[in-house]
Design a protein around this motif. Structure first.
Motif, mmCIF file in Angstrom:
data_model
loop_
_atom_site.group_PDB
_atom_site.id
_atom_site.type_symbol
_atom_site.label_atom_id
_atom_site.label_comp_id
_atom_site.label_asym_id
_atom_site.label_seq_id
_atom_site.Cartn_x
_atom_site.Cartn_y
_atom_site.Cartn_z
ATOM 1 N N VAL A 21 -41.241 -15.269 -19.979
ATOM 2 C CA VAL A 21 -41.806 -16.584 -20.320
ATOM 3 C C VAL A 21 -41.751 -16.815 -21.826
ATOM 4 C CG1 VAL A 21 -43.905 -17.977 -20.346
ATOM 5 C CG2 VAL A 21 -43.290 -16.690 -18.291
ATOM 6 N N LYS A 73 -41.426 -25.061 -8.992
ATOM 7 C CA LYS A 73 -42.621 -25.411 -8.219
ATOM 8 C C LYS A 73 -43.185 -26.749 -8.692
ATOM 9 C CE LYS A 73 -43.175 -21.601 -5.721
ATOM 10 N NZ LYS A 73 -43.336 -21.605 -4.233
ATOM 11 N N ARG A 117 -46.905 -29.029 -8.945
ATOM 12 C CA ARG A 117 -48.360 -29.074 -8.825
ATOM 13 C C ARG A 117 -48.784 -30.539 -8.851
ATOM 14 N NH1 ARG A 117 -49.443 -26.744 -13.126
ATOM 15 N NH2 ARG A 117 -49.501 -24.598 -12.353
ATOM 16 N N TYR A 147 -43.267 -26.954 -12.680
ATOM 17 C CA TYR A 147 -43.347 -25.707 -13.445
ATOM 18 C C TYR A 147 -42.459 -24.659 -12.783
ATOM 19 C CZ TYR A 147 -46.551 -23.945 -9.826
ATOM 20 O OH TYR A 147 -47.101 -23.543 -8.638
ATOM 21 N N TYR A 148 -42.277 -23.540 -13.476
ATOM 22 C CA TYR A 148 -41.468 -22.451 -12.942
ATOM 23 C C TYR A 148 -42.363 -21.264 -12.628
ATOM 24 C CZ TYR A 148 -37.950 -25.358 -15.149
ATOM 25 O OH TYR A 148 -37.183 -26.434 -15.541
ATOM 26 N N GLN A 149 -42.104 -20.709 -11.469
ATOM 27 C CA GLN A 149 -42.819 -19.486 -11.065
ATOM 28 C C GLN A 149 -41.883 -18.294 -11.267
ATOM 29 O OE1 GLN A 149 -43.280 -18.083 -6.863
ATOM 30 N NE2 GLN A 149 -45.408 -18.716 -7.193
ATOM 31 N N VAL A 188 -46.837 -12.251 -11.137
ATOM 32 C CA VAL A 188 -46.487 -13.666 -11.099
ATOM 33 C C VAL A 188 -46.963 -14.353 -12.382
ATOM 34 C CG1 VAL A 188 -46.713 -15.839 -9.830
ATOM 35 C CG2 VAL A 188 -46.719 -13.656 -8.586
ATOM 36 N N ARG A 189 -46.050 -15.105 -12.980
ATOM 37 C CA ARG A 189 -46.392 -15.894 -14.151
ATOM 38 C C ARG A 189 -45.844 -17.303 -13.976
ATOM 39 N NH1 ARG A 189 -49.110 -12.227 -14.503
ATOM 40 N NH2 ARG A 189 -49.484 -10.802 -16.253
ATOM 41 N N GLN A 190 -46.510 -18.259 -14.630
ATOM 42 C CA GLN A 190 -46.072 -19.647 -14.570
ATOM 43 C C GLN A 190 -45.613 -20.098 -15.948
ATOM 44 O OE1 GLN A 190 -49.262 -22.004 -12.962
ATOM 45 N NE2 GLN A 190 -49.178 -21.016 -10.938
ATOM 46 N N CYS A 191 -44.591 -20.927 -15.919
ATOM 47 C CA CYS A 191 -44.042 -21.466 -17.174
ATOM 48 C C CYS A 191 -44.006 -22.981 -17.052
ATOM 49 C CB CYS A 191 -42.640 -20.913 -17.416
ATOM 50 S SG CYS A 191 -41.897 -21.460 -18.980
ATOM 51 N N SER A 192 -44.745 -23.660 -17.911
ATOM 52 C CA SER A 192 -44.851 -25.115 -17.818
ATOM 53 C C SER A 192 -43.575 -25.794 -18.295
ATOM 54 C CB SER A 192 -46.034 -25.609 -18.650
ATOM 55 O OG SER A 192 -45.842 -25.299 -20.020
#
Length: 382
Positions: free
Chosen positions: A79, A7, A9, A21-23, A30-34
């Motif tokens: 993550v 993804k 931003r 980043y990764y969704q 749902v978690r995000q990984c920078s």
């Protein structure tokens, strides 16, 4: 079911790059990984395509490995495991951890070779680390070419390649990366080295050379002759030869390289050299490591380096055309044994087997007295 997507931003400031980043979606959470990747909106899908592809592969592999182990996982677990992977499985960090483990297991010399390899590869990379799963055949071939341009001989390049391959295979065994055989196109064999044996006549010239008693050259000559008398004992084994191993006109020791237990008859020639020097205040028999407060590894390396420098001078004084080193004594004993008609099954010219391990198999099968009689013949020839 786990979903992993790349993804973007955008920045609130149109003049600044946005963040990739990764969704991660698992069990509808749902978690995000920078990531460290930054780009403008028009370029984010192409600028870091290869980097993000590798990261998605890593995330997928993490999920697959955790599921295969029956681990109860969440999006947060994925993550955290990914962050841990990034910090642990770069080549530099992984090699450093392997080196620490080797030292803890007492394999100091092996740890030193790993450190030397890491330094060499780091110079090739100009200090830039690399993830283990980014190592390709192209990178390894480029490293081999770099070593050769720098003047490294095939055995040296092979030495570095074998250590890197061992590290890579450790990572494969730990399931951190998949086996892609990046070393299949580089040389990892062993070429026969230039003969380093010198004839008995040259050994005699070294033995009878007039040198100032107690000088550095005199000491170097004594250690060379002791190595020869002791059936070509390596200098590291000489340095760490314990007093308790000397008894009943024999000396017993275990080779540091192979762990093989050897027994050698102690002769008057050996004794006369040892008696030239004050008794060693340490646990060791020979006058090499004599300071009980010193770092033994550093003291051993310094002694070996100093002796080899003096042997170069001795070589010139005795008209030898090859660089004289402590290791020449080992090769020379093997060559002398061959010229005395000692069967090849006992020892072959210049450690003539393809590997030292093969030679040691033959030596281990023989009675010590047979080898001692051969050694006596050789010593009397000097």
């Amino acid at each position: 079911m786990t979903s992993i997507k790349v993804k973007f931003r955008p920045s609130t400031d149109a003049e600044r790059e946005g963040a990739i980043y990764y969704q991660i979606i698992h069990d509808r959470k749902v978690r995000q990984c920078s990531t460290p990747y930054r780009a403008f909106p028009k370029e984010w899908q192409t600028r870091f395509r290869e980097e993000t592809r590798r990261d998605v592969e890593r995330l997928t592999r993490i999920v697959r490995r955790m599921e295969s182990r029956g681990t109860v996982l969440s999006a947060d677990d994925i993550v955290e495991e990914f962050k841990l992977y990034r910090s642990r499985y770069s080549l530099f960090r992984f090699m450093e951890s392997v080196t620490v483990n080797l030292k803890e297991c007492g394999k100091i010399r092996t740890a030193e070779t790993y450190t030397a390899t890491l330094r060499s590869f780091s110079r090739f990379r100009r200090g830039r680390d690399i993830m283990l799963d980014e190592i390709t055949t192209d990178i390894i071939q480029a490293y081999e070419a770099y070593l050769r341009v720098g003047g490294a001989v095939p055995n040296t390049t092979s030495f570095y390649m074998r250590i890197l391959r061992a590290v890579y295979n450790r990572a494969v065994e730990s399931e951190a990366i998949e086996q892609r055989n990046p070393f299949r196109h580089v040389y990892t064999g062993t070429e026969r080295t230039v003969k380093r044996a010198i004839p008995i006549a040259a050994i005699s010239r070294i033995k009878n050379l007039e040198l100032p008693r107690g000088s550095k050259m005199d000491f170097a000559r004594d250690m060379f002759m002791l190595s020869f008398y002791l059936r070509g004992m390596s200098f590291v084994d000489m340095a760490f030869l314990r007093k308790k191993g000397r008894a009943d006109n024999h000396v017993t020791y275990r080779r540091r390289k192979t762990g093989q237990l050897l027994d050698i008859a102690w002769t008057k020639e050996m004794q006369s050299i040892v008696e030239k020097y004050p008794p060693n205040p340490t646990q060791y028999l020979l006058p090499i490591l004599t300071n009980p407060l010193s770092d033994e590894r550093i003291a051993y390396r310094n002694r070996a380096s100093c002796i080899n420098r003096q042997l170069k001078t001795i070589a010139r004084m005795t008209n030898l055309k090859i660089p004289l080193t402590l290791y020449c004594a080992r090769h020379s004993w093997a060559s002398a044994a061959r010229t005395k008609g000692i069967p090849v099954s006992i020892i072959s010219e210049g450690m003539g087997h393809d590997s030292e391990a093969t030679t040691q198999i033959y030596l281990a099968s023989l009675e010590t007295s047979v080898i001692d009689r051969a050694n006596a013949l050789i010593i009397r020839s000097v």
